[in-house]
Design an enzyme around this catalytic site. Structure first.
Site, short mmCIF file in Angstrom:
data_model
loop_
_atom_site.label_atom_id
_atom_site.label_comp_id
_atom_site.label_asym_id
_atom_site.label_seq_id
_atom_site.Cartn_x
_atom_site.Cartn_y
_atom_site.Cartn_z
N LYS A 37 25.13 98.45 5.92
CA LYS A 37 24.77 98.00 7.27
C LYS A 37 25.96 98.09 8.22
O LYS A 37 27.10 98.29 7.75
CB LYS A 37 24.26 96.55 7.18
CG LYS A 37 25.25 95.60 6.53
CD LYS A 37 24.60 94.29 6.08
CE LYS A 37 25.64 93.40 5.41
NZ LYS A 37 25.10 92.11 4.98
N ARG A 130 19.67 80.65 5.53
CA ARG A 130 19.71 81.77 6.47
C ARG A 130 18.35 82.42 6.37
O ARG A 130 17.37 81.82 6.77
CB ARG A 130 20.89 82.69 6.13
CG ARG A 130 21.31 83.56 7.28
CD ARG A 130 22.56 84.37 7.00
NE ARG A 130 22.38 85.37 5.94
CZ ARG A 130 23.27 86.31 5.65
NH1 ARG A 130 24.41 86.38 6.31
NH2 ARG A 130 23.04 87.17 4.69
N TYR A 247 51.16 91.55 29.39
CA TYR A 247 50.41 90.59 30.21
C TYR A 247 50.89 89.16 29.96
O TYR A 247 51.15 88.77 28.82
CB TYR A 247 48.91 90.64 29.86
CG TYR A 247 48.19 91.83 30.44
CD1 TYR A 247 48.13 92.04 31.81
CD2 TYR A 247 47.55 92.73 29.61
CE1 TYR A 247 47.44 93.11 32.35
CE2 TYR A 247 46.85 93.81 30.12
CZ TYR A 247 46.81 94.00 31.50
OH TYR A 247 46.12 95.07 32.01
N MET A 295 44.11 95.97 26.17
CA MET A 295 42.85 96.61 25.78
C MET A 295 43.09 97.89 24.98
O MET A 295 42.41 98.16 24.00
CB MET A 295 42.01 96.93 27.02
CG MET A 295 40.63 97.49 26.69
SD MET A 295 39.70 97.97 28.16
CE MET A 295 39.41 96.39 28.92
C1 PLP Z 1 25.81 91.96 3.76
C2 PLP Z 1 25.04 91.54 2.57
C3 PLP Z 1 25.49 91.86 1.28
C4 PLP Z 1 26.87 92.45 1.01
O1 PLP Z 1 27.81 91.39 1.02
P1 PLP Z 1 29.39 91.59 0.85
O2 PLP Z 1 29.93 90.21 0.93
O3 PLP Z 1 29.84 92.45 1.98
O4 PLP Z 1 29.63 92.22 -0.47
C5 PLP Z 1 24.64 91.57 0.23
N1 PLP Z 1 23.45 90.96 0.43
C6 PLP Z 1 23.01 90.59 1.66
C7 PLP Z 1 21.71 89.92 1.81
C8 PLP Z 1 23.81 90.85 2.76
O5 PLP Z 1 23.39 90.48 3.98
#
Ligand code: PLP
Length: 347
Positions: A37, A130, A247, A295
Protein backbone atom coordinates in the site's frame (compact mmCIF):
# COMPACT_ATOMS: atom_id res chain seq x y z
CA UNK A 1 15.57 15.16 -23.30
CA UNK A 2 14.64 15.11 -19.62
CA UNK A 3 16.56 17.04 -17.02
CA UNK A 4 18.64 15.24 -14.42
CA UNK A 5 17.24 15.40 -10.92
CA UNK A 6 19.46 17.06 -8.28
CA UNK A 7 18.04 14.52 -5.82
CA UNK A 8 18.03 10.77 -6.07
CA UNK A 9 16.85 7.77 -4.12
CA UNK A 10 19.04 4.71 -4.48
CA UNK A 11 16.99 1.57 -4.05
CA UNK A 12 18.60 -1.80 -3.43
CA UNK A 13 16.48 -4.41 -5.21
CA UNK A 14 18.46 -7.35 -3.86
CA UNK A 15 18.02 -6.09 -0.28
CA UNK A 16 14.27 -5.87 -0.91
CA UNK A 17 14.17 -9.47 -2.20
CA UNK A 18 16.45 -10.69 0.61
CA UNK A 19 14.24 -9.03 3.21
CA UNK A 20 11.20 -10.84 1.82
CA UNK A 21 13.09 -14.15 1.82
CA UNK A 22 14.19 -13.60 5.42
CA UNK A 23 10.62 -12.80 6.52
CA UNK A 24 9.37 -15.82 4.58
CA UNK A 25 11.87 -18.03 6.41
CA UNK A 26 10.89 -16.52 9.76
CA UNK A 27 7.23 -17.19 8.91
CA UNK A 28 7.97 -20.93 9.08
CA UNK A 29 5.32 -23.00 7.34
CA UNK A 30 3.03 -19.97 6.86
CA UNK A 31 3.04 -18.25 3.48
CA UNK A 32 4.60 -14.78 3.49
CA UNK A 33 2.78 -11.97 1.69
CA UNK A 34 3.61 -8.30 1.22
CA UNK A 35 1.84 -5.07 2.12
CA UNK A 36 2.49 -2.76 -0.85
CA UNK A 37 0.00 0.00 0.00
CA UNK A 38 0.93 3.68 -0.15
CA UNK A 39 2.93 3.21 -3.36
CA UNK A 40 4.97 0.38 -1.88
CA UNK A 41 5.63 2.42 1.27
CA UNK A 42 6.88 5.29 -0.88
CA UNK A 43 9.42 3.31 -2.91
CA UNK A 44 7.31 2.96 -6.08
CA UNK A 45 4.83 0.07 -6.15
CA UNK A 46 5.34 -0.86 -9.80
CA UNK A 47 9.03 -1.44 -9.14
CA UNK A 48 8.47 -3.21 -5.82
CA UNK A 49 5.82 -5.76 -6.86
CA UNK A 50 7.70 -7.53 -9.70
CA UNK A 51 10.79 -7.87 -7.47
CA UNK A 52 8.78 -9.43 -4.66
CA UNK A 53 6.95 -11.68 -7.08
CA UNK A 54 10.26 -12.87 -8.53
CA UNK A 55 11.44 -13.63 -4.99
CA UNK A 56 8.39 -15.87 -4.52
CA UNK A 57 5.70 -13.67 -2.97
CA UNK A 58 2.14 -14.59 -4.02
CA UNK A 59 -0.06 -12.52 -1.66
CA UNK A 60 -0.19 -8.74 -2.03
CA UNK A 61 -2.12 -6.23 0.08
CA UNK A 62 -3.17 -2.66 -0.70
CA UNK A 63 -5.47 -0.21 1.08
CA UNK A 64 -7.80 0.92 -1.70
CA UNK A 65 -9.18 -0.09 -5.10
CA UNK A 66 -7.21 2.68 -6.77
CA UNK A 67 -4.05 1.06 -5.43
CA UNK A 68 -5.24 -2.36 -6.64
CA UNK A 69 -5.87 -0.97 -10.16
CA UNK A 70 -2.35 0.40 -10.24
CA UNK A 71 -0.79 -3.08 -10.02
CA UNK A 72 -3.55 -5.36 -11.35
CA UNK A 73 -1.51 -6.19 -14.47
CA UNK A 74 1.56 -7.17 -12.39
CA UNK A 75 0.06 -9.78 -10.09
CA UNK A 76 -1.17 -12.52 -12.39
CA UNK A 77 -1.34 -15.82 -10.52
CA UNK A 78 -1.19 -14.00 -7.18
CA UNK A 79 -3.79 -12.91 -4.70
CA UNK A 80 -4.38 -9.19 -4.30
CA UNK A 81 -6.42 -7.96 -1.34
CA UNK A 82 -7.90 -4.52 -0.63
CA UNK A 83 -7.75 -3.93 3.14
CA UNK A 84 -10.45 -1.27 3.30
CA UNK A 85 -13.21 -3.47 1.87
CA UNK A 86 -15.91 -2.26 -0.53
CA UNK A 87 -17.83 0.97 -0.39
CA UNK A 88 -20.87 1.54 -2.58
CA UNK A 89 -18.66 3.63 -4.87
CA UNK A 90 -16.22 0.72 -5.31
CA UNK A 91 -18.61 -2.03 -6.35
CA UNK A 92 -18.43 -1.70 -10.11
CA UNK A 93 -14.63 -1.69 -10.11
CA UNK A 94 -14.41 -4.35 -7.40
CA UNK A 95 -16.62 -6.82 -9.26
CA UNK A 96 -14.51 -6.47 -12.40
CA UNK A 97 -11.19 -6.55 -10.56
CA UNK A 98 -8.90 -9.54 -10.04
CA UNK A 99 -8.44 -8.23 -6.48
CA UNK A 100 -10.73 -9.24 -3.63
CA UNK A 101 -11.89 -7.11 -0.71
CA UNK A 102 -11.11 -7.65 2.93
CA UNK A 103 -14.59 -7.03 4.35
CA UNK A 104 -14.69 -5.06 7.59
CA UNK A 105 -18.31 -4.24 8.44
CA UNK A 106 -21.75 -5.88 8.35
CA UNK A 107 -22.76 -3.43 5.63
CA UNK A 108 -19.76 -4.36 3.49
CA UNK A 109 -20.62 -8.04 3.93
CA UNK A 110 -24.25 -7.54 2.89
CA UNK A 111 -23.15 -5.49 -0.10
CA UNK A 112 -20.67 -8.16 -1.26
CA UNK A 113 -23.02 -11.07 -0.64
CA UNK A 114 -25.98 -9.53 -2.44
CA UNK A 115 -23.79 -8.80 -5.48
CA UNK A 116 -22.51 -12.40 -5.48
CA UNK A 117 -19.04 -10.93 -5.28
CA UNK A 118 -17.26 -14.24 -4.79
CA UNK A 119 -14.06 -14.77 -2.85
CA UNK A 120 -13.27 -12.31 -0.08
CA UNK A 121 -11.22 -11.90 3.07
CA UNK A 122 -12.68 -10.78 6.39
CA UNK A 123 -11.07 -8.61 9.07
CA UNK A 124 -11.76 -9.37 12.71
CA UNK A 125 -11.07 -6.69 15.28
CA UNK A 126 -9.41 -8.38 18.24
CA UNK A 127 -8.76 -5.25 20.27
CA UNK A 128 -7.24 -2.51 18.15
CA UNK A 129 -10.60 -0.89 17.49
CA UNK A 130 -9.67 0.10 14.00
CA UNK A 131 -11.24 -1.92 11.18
CA UNK A 132 -13.13 -5.20 11.42
CA UNK A 133 -15.99 -7.18 12.83
CA UNK A 134 -16.16 -8.17 16.48
CA UNK A 135 -15.53 -11.80 17.36
CA UNK A 136 -19.19 -12.07 18.36
CA UNK A 137 -20.34 -10.81 14.93
CA UNK A 138 -18.04 -13.29 13.22
CA UNK A 139 -19.52 -16.26 15.05
CA UNK A 140 -23.14 -15.06 15.06
CA UNK A 141 -24.05 -16.07 11.52
CA UNK A 142 -23.04 -12.90 9.71
CA UNK A 143 -20.38 -14.74 7.70
CA UNK A 144 -22.60 -17.65 6.64
CA UNK A 145 -22.39 -18.40 2.94
CA UNK A 146 -19.39 -16.15 2.24
CA UNK A 147 -16.48 -17.62 0.28
CA UNK A 148 -13.78 -16.55 2.71
CA UNK A 149 -10.20 -17.04 1.66
CA UNK A 150 -8.45 -15.46 4.65
CA UNK A 151 -9.80 -14.46 8.03
CA UNK A 152 -7.42 -11.91 9.46
CA UNK A 153 -6.79 -9.63 12.37
CA UNK A 154 -4.16 -6.95 13.04
CA UNK A 155 -1.86 -6.51 16.04
CA UNK A 156 -1.85 -3.18 17.86
CA UNK A 157 1.48 -3.60 19.72
CA UNK A 158 3.55 -6.11 17.77
CA UNK A 159 6.64 -3.91 18.14
CA UNK A 160 6.45 -4.40 21.93
CA UNK A 161 7.20 -8.14 22.32
CA UNK A 162 6.34 -8.15 26.03
CA UNK A 163 2.99 -6.40 25.70
CA UNK A 164 0.30 -8.84 26.93
CA UNK A 165 -2.10 -7.47 24.32
CA UNK A 166 -0.25 -9.51 21.66
CA UNK A 167 -1.16 -12.81 23.29
CA UNK A 168 -4.78 -11.75 23.86
CA UNK A 169 -5.20 -10.78 20.20
CA UNK A 170 -3.50 -13.97 19.04
CA UNK A 171 -5.73 -16.15 21.22
CA UNK A 172 -8.88 -14.36 20.05
CA UNK A 173 -8.05 -15.10 16.42
CA UNK A 174 -6.97 -18.67 17.18
CA UNK A 175 -10.36 -19.28 18.80
CA UNK A 176 -12.04 -18.64 15.44
CA UNK A 177 -10.15 -21.48 13.72
CA UNK A 178 -12.61 -23.74 11.95
CA UNK A 179 -15.61 -21.56 12.89
CA UNK A 180 -15.92 -19.16 9.97
CA UNK A 181 -15.29 -21.43 7.01
CA UNK A 182 -12.11 -19.55 6.07
CA UNK A 183 -9.32 -21.34 4.21
CA UNK A 184 -6.58 -19.42 6.02
CA UNK A 185 -5.96 -17.34 9.13
CA UNK A 186 -3.55 -14.38 9.18
CA UNK A 187 -2.35 -12.05 11.94
CA UNK A 188 1.29 -11.00 11.79
CA UNK A 189 2.68 -7.82 10.27
CA UNK A 190 6.50 -7.35 10.17
CA UNK A 191 7.01 -7.08 13.91
CA UNK A 192 4.37 -9.79 14.48
CA UNK A 193 6.54 -12.28 12.58
CA UNK A 194 9.25 -11.74 15.20
CA UNK A 195 6.83 -12.73 17.97
CA UNK A 196 7.28 -16.38 16.99
CA UNK A 197 5.59 -19.24 15.21
CA UNK A 198 2.41 -18.95 17.33
CA UNK A 199 1.67 -15.72 15.51
CA UNK A 200 2.26 -16.85 11.94
CA UNK A 201 -0.95 -18.88 11.38
CA UNK A 202 -1.26 -19.57 7.60
CA UNK A 203 -0.15 -16.26 6.10
CA UNK A 204 1.95 -13.31 7.28
CA UNK A 205 1.58 -9.73 6.00
CA UNK A 206 4.85 -7.80 6.41
CA UNK A 207 5.22 -4.30 5.04
CA UNK A 208 7.75 -2.10 6.82
CA UNK A 209 10.55 -4.67 7.18
CA UNK A 210 10.49 -5.50 3.48
CA UNK A 211 11.61 -1.92 2.93
CA UNK A 212 14.32 -1.96 5.62
CA UNK A 213 12.31 -1.00 8.71
CA UNK A 214 13.26 -2.63 12.00
CA UNK A 215 10.99 -2.02 14.96
CA UNK A 216 11.97 -4.93 17.11
CA UNK A 217 15.57 -5.90 17.94
CA UNK A 218 15.24 -9.54 16.99
CA UNK A 219 14.62 -8.60 13.34
CA UNK A 220 17.70 -6.45 12.91
CA UNK A 221 20.14 -9.27 11.97
CA UNK A 222 17.76 -10.29 9.18
CA UNK A 223 16.85 -6.97 7.58
CA UNK A 224 18.93 -4.82 5.22
CA UNK A 225 18.44 -1.18 4.31
CA UNK A 226 16.76 -0.64 0.95
CA UNK A 227 16.59 3.15 0.53
CA UNK A 228 19.42 5.67 0.40
CA UNK A 229 18.72 9.32 -0.48
CA UNK A 230 21.50 11.37 -2.07
CA UNK A 231 21.35 15.13 -2.61
CA UNK A 232 23.50 17.35 -4.79
CA UNK A 233 25.47 20.36 -3.54
CA UNK A 234 24.06 23.54 -5.11
CA UNK A 235 26.43 25.96 -3.39
CA UNK A 236 29.37 25.96 -0.98
CA UNK A 237 29.93 28.99 1.26
CA UNK A 238 32.00 30.17 4.20
CA UNK A 239 30.41 32.16 7.03
CA UNK A 240 32.01 34.17 9.79
CA UNK A 241 31.37 34.34 13.54
CA UNK A 242 27.99 35.95 14.36
CA UNK A 243 26.46 35.18 10.98
CA UNK A 244 23.23 33.21 10.88
CA UNK A 245 21.90 30.40 8.72
CA UNK A 246 18.44 29.81 7.26
CA UNK A 247 14.88 30.86 8.06
CA UNK A 248 14.41 32.39 11.48
CA UNK A 249 18.19 32.85 11.74
CA UNK A 250 18.07 30.09 14.34
CA UNK A 251 21.71 29.11 13.94
CA UNK A 252 24.43 31.63 14.82
CA UNK A 253 28.02 30.70 13.99
CA UNK A 254 30.41 30.88 16.94
CA UNK A 255 33.46 30.56 14.70
CA UNK A 256 34.07 30.52 10.93
CA UNK A 257 32.44 27.49 9.31
CA UNK A 258 31.91 26.16 5.81
CA UNK A 259 28.50 25.09 4.56
CA UNK A 260 27.20 23.01 1.69
CA UNK A 261 23.65 23.82 0.59
CA UNK A 262 21.98 20.58 -0.54
CA UNK A 263 18.99 20.01 -2.81
CA UNK A 264 16.62 18.30 -0.34
CA UNK A 265 13.96 19.73 1.94
CA UNK A 266 10.72 19.11 3.73
CA UNK A 267 8.83 18.75 0.45
CA UNK A 268 10.96 15.62 -0.05
CA UNK A 269 9.92 14.18 3.30
CA UNK A 270 13.03 15.55 5.00
CA UNK A 271 10.94 17.31 7.62
CA UNK A 272 11.93 20.14 9.91
CA UNK A 273 12.26 17.64 12.73
CA UNK A 274 15.69 16.82 11.27
CA UNK A 275 16.96 20.35 12.14
CA UNK A 276 20.18 19.99 14.14
CA UNK A 277 19.91 16.20 14.30
CA UNK A 278 20.13 14.95 10.70
CA UNK A 279 23.48 14.31 9.04
CA UNK A 280 24.90 13.90 5.55
CA UNK A 281 28.09 12.06 4.61
CA UNK A 282 30.90 13.36 2.43
CA UNK A 283 32.75 10.06 2.00
CA UNK A 284 33.21 9.24 5.67
CA UNK A 285 33.07 12.78 7.05
CA UNK A 286 29.87 13.35 9.04
CA UNK A 287 28.29 16.70 8.11
CA UNK A 288 25.64 17.93 10.56
CA UNK A 289 22.56 19.86 9.42
CA UNK A 290 22.74 23.53 10.36
CA UNK A 291 19.70 25.76 10.90
CA UNK A 292 16.19 25.09 9.67
CA UNK A 293 15.25 22.70 6.90
CA UNK A 294 13.68 24.67 4.02
CA UNK A 295 11.13 23.34 1.54
CA UNK A 296 13.78 22.42 -1.03
CA UNK A 297 17.13 22.90 0.73
CA UNK A 298 19.22 22.12 3.77
CA UNK A 299 22.59 23.43 4.94
CA UNK A 300 25.20 21.04 6.29
CA UNK A 301 28.54 21.75 7.94
CA UNK A 302 31.39 20.75 5.59
CA UNK A 303 34.20 22.50 7.49
CA UNK A 304 35.96 19.14 7.83
CA UNK A 305 35.23 18.06 4.26
CA UNK A 306 37.48 20.38 2.28
CA UNK A 307 36.97 18.51 -0.97
CA UNK A 308 33.20 18.96 -1.19
CA UNK A 309 32.18 21.36 -3.94
CA UNK A 310 29.30 22.42 -6.17
CA UNK A 311 27.83 19.47 -8.06
CA UNK A 312 29.02 16.79 -5.61
CA UNK A 313 26.54 14.26 -4.22
CA UNK A 314 26.20 13.67 -0.49
CA UNK A 315 24.45 10.70 1.09
CA UNK A 316 21.80 11.61 3.65
CA UNK A 317 21.66 9.45 6.79
CA UNK A 318 18.44 7.46 6.33
CA UNK A 319 19.09 4.13 8.02
CA UNK A 320 15.53 3.86 9.29
CA UNK A 321 15.96 3.24 13.04
CA UNK A 322 18.71 5.91 13.15
CA UNK A 323 16.78 8.49 11.12
CA UNK A 324 13.68 7.83 13.24
CA UNK A 325 15.69 8.52 16.40
CA UNK A 326 17.13 11.70 14.86
CA UNK A 327 13.80 13.11 13.72
CA UNK A 328 11.16 11.71 16.05
CA UNK A 329 9.32 10.48 12.94
CA UNK A 330 8.23 6.88 12.66
CA UNK A 331 10.03 4.60 10.20
CA UNK A 332 6.70 4.38 8.33
CA UNK A 333 6.53 8.18 8.01
CA UNK A 334 10.14 8.32 6.82
CA UNK A 335 9.34 5.95 3.95
CA UNK A 336 5.87 7.07 2.92
CA UNK A 337 6.84 10.75 3.03
CA UNK A 338 9.65 10.46 0.48
CA UNK A 339 7.66 12.12 -2.27
CA UNK A 340 8.01 12.46 -6.02
CA UNK A 341 11.03 14.69 -6.52
CA UNK A 342 13.58 11.89 -6.21
CA UNK A 343 14.95 10.17 -9.23
CA UNK A 344 14.45 6.59 -8.09
CA UNK A 345 17.44 4.49 -9.11
CA UNK A 346 17.16 0.72 -8.60
CA UNK A 347 20.26 -1.40 -8.45
C1 PLP B 1 -0.10 -2.01 6.77
C2 PLP B 1 -0.62 -3.30 7.25
C3 PLP B 1 0.22 -4.42 7.38
C4 PLP B 1 1.74 -4.32 7.27
O1 PLP B 1 2.25 -3.84 8.50
P1 PLP B 1 3.79 -3.51 8.77
O2 PLP B 1 3.81 -3.05 10.18
O3 PLP B 1 4.18 -2.44 7.81
O4 PLP B 1 4.56 -4.77 8.57
C5 PLP B 1 -0.36 -5.63 7.69
N1 PLP B 1 -1.70 -5.73 7.89
C6 PLP B 1 -2.54 -4.67 7.82
C7 PLP B 1 -3.98 -4.85 8.06
C8 PLP B 1 -2.02 -3.42 7.51
O5 PLP B 1 -2.84 -2.37 7.46
Amino acid sequence: MTSEYPLRLKLDGSALADNWRALDRLSGSAACGAAVKADGYGLGVREVVPRLKAAGCRDFFVATWAEAEEIADLVEGCSLVVFHGVRKEDMEIALASPARPCLNTAQQIRRWRSANGGACDVMIDTGMNRLGLSVADATGGLLDGLAIDTLMSHLACADEPDNPMNRRQRDALAALAGKAGAKRLSLANSAGIALGSDYAFDLTRPGLSLYGGVQTDSLSPHIRQVVQPEAQVIQRRRIGPGETVGYGATFIAASPIELAILNIGYADGYLRSFCDSGVAYASDVVCATVGRVSMDLIAVDVTDAAGVSEGDWLAIEYELPTAAAQSGLSQYELLTGLGHRYQRVWT
